[in-house]
Design a protein around this motif. Structure first.
Motif, PDB file in Angstrom:
ATOM      1  N   VAL A 108     -18.930  -4.357 -64.653  1.00 33.21           N
ATOM      2  CA  VAL A 108     -20.362  -4.357 -64.954  1.00 33.21           C
ATOM      3  C   VAL A 108     -20.648  -5.287 -66.129  1.00 33.21           C
ATOM      4  O   VAL A 108     -21.561  -6.113 -66.083  1.00 33.21           O
ATOM      5  CB  VAL A 108     -20.845  -2.930 -65.281  1.00 33.21           C
ATOM      6  N   VAL A 109     -19.842  -5.159 -67.167  1.00 32.98           N
ATOM      7  CA  VAL A 109     -20.068  -5.983 -68.359  1.00 32.98           C
ATOM      8  C   VAL A 109     -19.862  -7.457 -68.040  1.00 32.98           C
ATOM      9  O   VAL A 109     -20.639  -8.324 -68.449  1.00 32.98           O
ATOM     10  CB  VAL A 109     -19.126  -5.532 -69.496  1.00 32.98           C
ATOM     11  N   GLU A 110     -18.815  -7.723 -67.256  1.00 33.27           N
ATOM     12  CA  GLU A 110     -18.561  -9.122 -66.922  1.00 33.27           C
ATOM     13  C   GLU A 110     -19.679  -9.705 -66.065  1.00 33.27           C
ATOM     14  O   GLU A 110     -20.038 -10.878 -66.203  1.00 33.27           O
ATOM     15  CB  GLU A 110     -17.216  -9.257 -66.200  1.00 33.27           C
ATOM     16  N   PHE A 145     -22.907 -10.192 -68.607  1.00 40.85           N
ATOM     17  CA  PHE A 145     -22.830 -11.270 -69.592  1.00 40.85           C
ATOM     18  C   PHE A 145     -22.274 -12.557 -68.996  1.00 40.85           C
ATOM     19  O   PHE A 145     -22.554 -13.639 -69.498  1.00 40.85           O
ATOM     20  CB  PHE A 145     -21.992 -10.819 -70.790  1.00 40.85           C
ATOM     21  N   GLY A 146     -21.480 -12.414 -67.923  1.00 43.31           N
ATOM     22  CA  GLY A 146     -20.967 -13.619 -67.289  1.00 43.31           C
ATOM     23  C   GLY A 146     -22.061 -14.447 -66.637  1.00 43.31           C
ATOM     24  O   GLY A 146     -21.950 -15.665 -66.558  1.00 43.31           O
ATOM     25  N   SER A 147     -23.119 -13.788 -66.235  1.00 43.25           N
ATOM     26  CA  SER A 147     -24.208 -14.538 -65.614  1.00 43.25           C
ATOM     27  C   SER A 147     -24.809 -15.548 -66.584  1.00 43.25           C
ATOM     28  O   SER A 147     -25.344 -16.576 -66.171  1.00 43.25           O
ATOM     29  CB  SER A 147     -25.292 -13.567 -65.141  1.00 43.25           C
ATOM     30  N   LEU A 148     -24.687 -15.271 -67.852  1.00 41.55           N
ATOM     31  CA  LEU A 148     -25.181 -16.227 -68.841  1.00 41.55           C
ATOM     32  C   LEU A 148     -24.421 -17.536 -68.734  1.00 41.55           C
ATOM     33  O   LEU A 148     -24.999 -18.624 -68.863  1.00 41.55           O
ATOM     34  CB  LEU A 148     -25.022 -15.648 -70.258  1.00 41.55           C
ATOM     35  N   GLU A 153     -32.463  -1.729 -65.612  1.00 40.10           N
ATOM     36  CA  GLU A 153     -32.332  -0.399 -65.010  1.00 40.10           C
ATOM     37  C   GLU A 153     -31.145  -0.337 -64.066  1.00 40.10           C
ATOM     38  O   GLU A 153     -30.360   0.625 -64.098  1.00 40.10           O
ATOM     39  CB  GLU A 153     -33.624  -0.049 -64.251  1.00 40.10           C
ATOM     40  N   ARG A 154     -30.953  -1.367 -63.267  1.00 41.03           N
ATOM     41  CA  ARG A 154     -29.806  -1.404 -62.352  1.00 41.03           C
ATOM     42  C   ARG A 154     -28.480  -1.348 -63.111  1.00 41.03           C
ATOM     43  O   ARG A 154     -27.568  -0.597 -62.770  1.00 41.03           O
ATOM     44  CB  ARG A 154     -29.857  -2.667 -61.485  1.00 41.03           C
ATOM     45  N   TYR A 155     -28.381  -2.164 -64.156  1.00 46.75           N
ATOM     46  CA  TYR A 155     -27.112  -2.221 -64.897  1.00 46.75           C
ATOM     47  C   TYR A 155     -26.876  -0.936 -65.687  1.00 46.75           C
ATOM     48  O   TYR A 155     -25.744  -0.501 -65.880  1.00 46.75           O
ATOM     49  CB  TYR A 155     -27.091  -3.445 -65.808  1.00 46.75           C
ATOM     50  N   ARG A 156     -27.955  -0.368 -66.162  1.00 49.35           N
ATOM     51  CA  ARG A 156     -27.820   0.900 -66.873  1.00 49.35           C
ATOM     52  C   ARG A 156     -27.205   1.958 -65.954  1.00 49.35           C
ATOM     53  O   ARG A 156     -26.232   2.629 -66.309  1.00 49.35           O
ATOM     54  CB  ARG A 156     -29.200   1.344 -67.363  1.00 49.35           C
ATOM     55  N   LEU A 211     -16.074 -14.006 -76.334  1.00 47.00           N
ATOM     56  CA  LEU A 211     -17.061 -12.933 -76.439  1.00 47.00           C
ATOM     57  C   LEU A 211     -16.716 -11.785 -75.496  1.00 47.00           C
ATOM     58  O   LEU A 211     -16.760 -10.613 -75.888  1.00 47.00           O
ATOM     59  CB  LEU A 211     -18.450 -13.494 -76.112  1.00 47.00           C
ATOM     60  N   MET A 212     -16.373 -12.136 -74.278  1.00 46.56           N
ATOM     61  CA  MET A 212     -16.099 -11.096 -73.288  1.00 46.56           C
ATOM     62  C   MET A 212     -14.924 -10.216 -73.717  1.00 46.56           C
ATOM     63  O   MET A 212     -14.965  -8.994 -73.565  1.00 46.56           O
ATOM     64  CB  MET A 212     -15.801 -11.740 -71.937  1.00 46.56           C
ATOM     65  N   ALA A 213     -13.889 -10.854 -74.238  1.00 48.00           N
ATOM     66  CA  ALA A 213     -12.744 -10.073 -74.709  1.00 48.00           C
ATOM     67  C   ALA A 213     -13.178  -9.089 -75.796  1.00 48.00           C
ATOM     68  O   ALA A 213     -12.793  -7.918 -75.796  1.00 48.00           O
ATOM     69  CB  ALA A 213     -11.662 -11.014 -75.242  1.00 48.00           C
TER      70      ALA A 213
END
Lengths: 245, 245
Positions: free
Chosen positions: A95-97, A100-103, A145-148, A208-210
């Motif tokens: 989820v996190v990837e 934030f990966g979409s950025l 809302e979806r990601y939450r 950042l992701m790490a």
DNA sequence: GTAAAAATCAAACAGTCGTTTGATTTTTAC
DNA sequence: GTAAAAATCAAACGACTGTTTGATTTTTAC
């Protein structure tokens, strides 16, 4: 001549939007004047109000222009992940990837304007002007809302309030890192980057992701006093999230 | 009457400083006018320039007033830690806890103005106005340098560039978390806090610290291509920092 | 009490702000 | 080619900006 149809229009409009993104990023919304903006864009002062109505309208359009693409990609990525998982909850890191990966992808596709927009977006999250944050929240509501929900499902054992806090911390680290490298340089006096363009940004995102995943997986804090009942998830006692799930 | 000596003076000066901190926090530096500020403080407009020379001077004084205390505490805490360690390097968590934990103490001592200042400080790190960040960096230079060295010593195996990045991420998460809870509420639509005052802030810091340490301890990212030599610490090959040292 | 210093005050200064107007030019559509 | 629509332009609007002035009051120091 009919092929020059929207060229002049878009030229002017886009030059304004580009200049606005650059200046709002460098000087903030309040710190940028419409005259400076028109001058930077090479258009007449009245053109800004002609095309966008007001300064607020211009800011909203600056954000919306790229934010729509970001929203779409974020939703699409999450859809794909959930489809692949077939009803089972995702891993938190997925989820996190995705979020934030979409950025990173946004910055890749539109090399120049994309990174400028991303930095502006990061800074915008802390803009004092209320209408900006309100607009962002409204425009991105569905995505959040979806990601939450995805995060809640991915971490069923963790009290929801803790998840929301960690998501907030991640947002802060990300927006700060993306928005400005000059604060880093100023405050730490350390030159940190060397290579150019997309490669640089890709490294930043990997680092950042790490960091974000490390923070997300950290053991929950133990408060020196018992939590009031409403602070826990429904029926959840205190607990320790395990590292490296 | 001689005992009223500095009372009137400090009254006026302090009321201006308090109002400035509140307004700069809520509306930003550029978004706050001197007239609004004077009105909020209940003083004549000219009083602001009389006491502080200019708007910039006022902002600097607003920051300096508490920043000095913060600097002192940060240095003092680090001194004590290093003295207790007797020449051996500190644990990374000790350094981080000292640096960010000092924020908590600042909020404790001066309940009202302290937390306002902290939120302002957090927001200030992303203020577009260059002179503000420059002032902060200059005013806090010694402190940063000491903690930077302490972190380097605490993590001798980690490339310094990675340490600086993680420190930056931590700064971002912290300033974002401290500066505004309203962005969190807006963007996530989640009401997150209930209890009041210092207790609330203490919980926030506990949550933040857990997140920061988790991020700091995370495995370093593995880049998809070899790092150029200048990116590594002196003589360091790629490596993986170990969790939970 | 008295003179010097500090602080407060209403008023104005010289600019800049975002926005609007109405005339003028350019582009579109037929 | 011609009329309608779109876009550009110089100029001005009224309001607000940070700062300064000079008179007036208050506080300090002796």
């Amino acid at each position: 001549m009919s092929m020059a149809k929207s060229t002049t229009l878009k030229d002017s409009r886009d030059r304004i939007l580009d200049a606005a993104a650059r200046l709002f990023l460098a000087q903030g919304f309040e710190g940028t004047s419409m005259r400076q903006l028109a001058s930077e864009a090479g258009v007449n002062l009245a053109a800004t109000n002609y095309h966008f109505g007001s300064k607020e309208g211009l800011m909203q359009e600056v954000l919306r222009r790229h934010l729509d693409r970001l929203s779409e990609e974020r939703l699409r990525t999450l859809d794909a992940l959930e489809r692949a998982a077939g009803g089972k909850p995702l891993k938190p890191s997925q989820v996190v990837e995705a979020f934030f990966g979409s950025l990173l992808h946004l910055a890749d596709n539109d090399a120049e304007g994309g990174t400028t927009f991303l930095r502006l977006l990061g800074r915008t999250l802390t803009e004092p002007a209320g209408f900006i944050r309100a607009f962002l929240a409204e425009e991105h509501k569905d995505v959040i809302e979806r990601y939450r929900q995805a995060l809640f499902n991915a971490l069923p054992d963790v009290p929801r309030v803790e998840i929301v806090w960690r998501f907030n911390f991640m947002l802060g680290a990300a927006s700060y890192a993306i928005a400005g490298t000059d604060t880093l340089r100023l405050v730490t006096g350390w030159e940190v980057e060397e290579s150019d363009g997309g490669e640089r940004f890709e490294r930043l995102m990997a680092r950042l992701m790490a960091f974000l995943l490390g923070g997300l997986r950290a053991p929950l804090p133990e408060f020196p006093y018992p939590l009031p009942a409403k602070n826990r998830g429904p029926g959840q006692p205190e607990f320790d999230s395990r590292r490296g799930r």
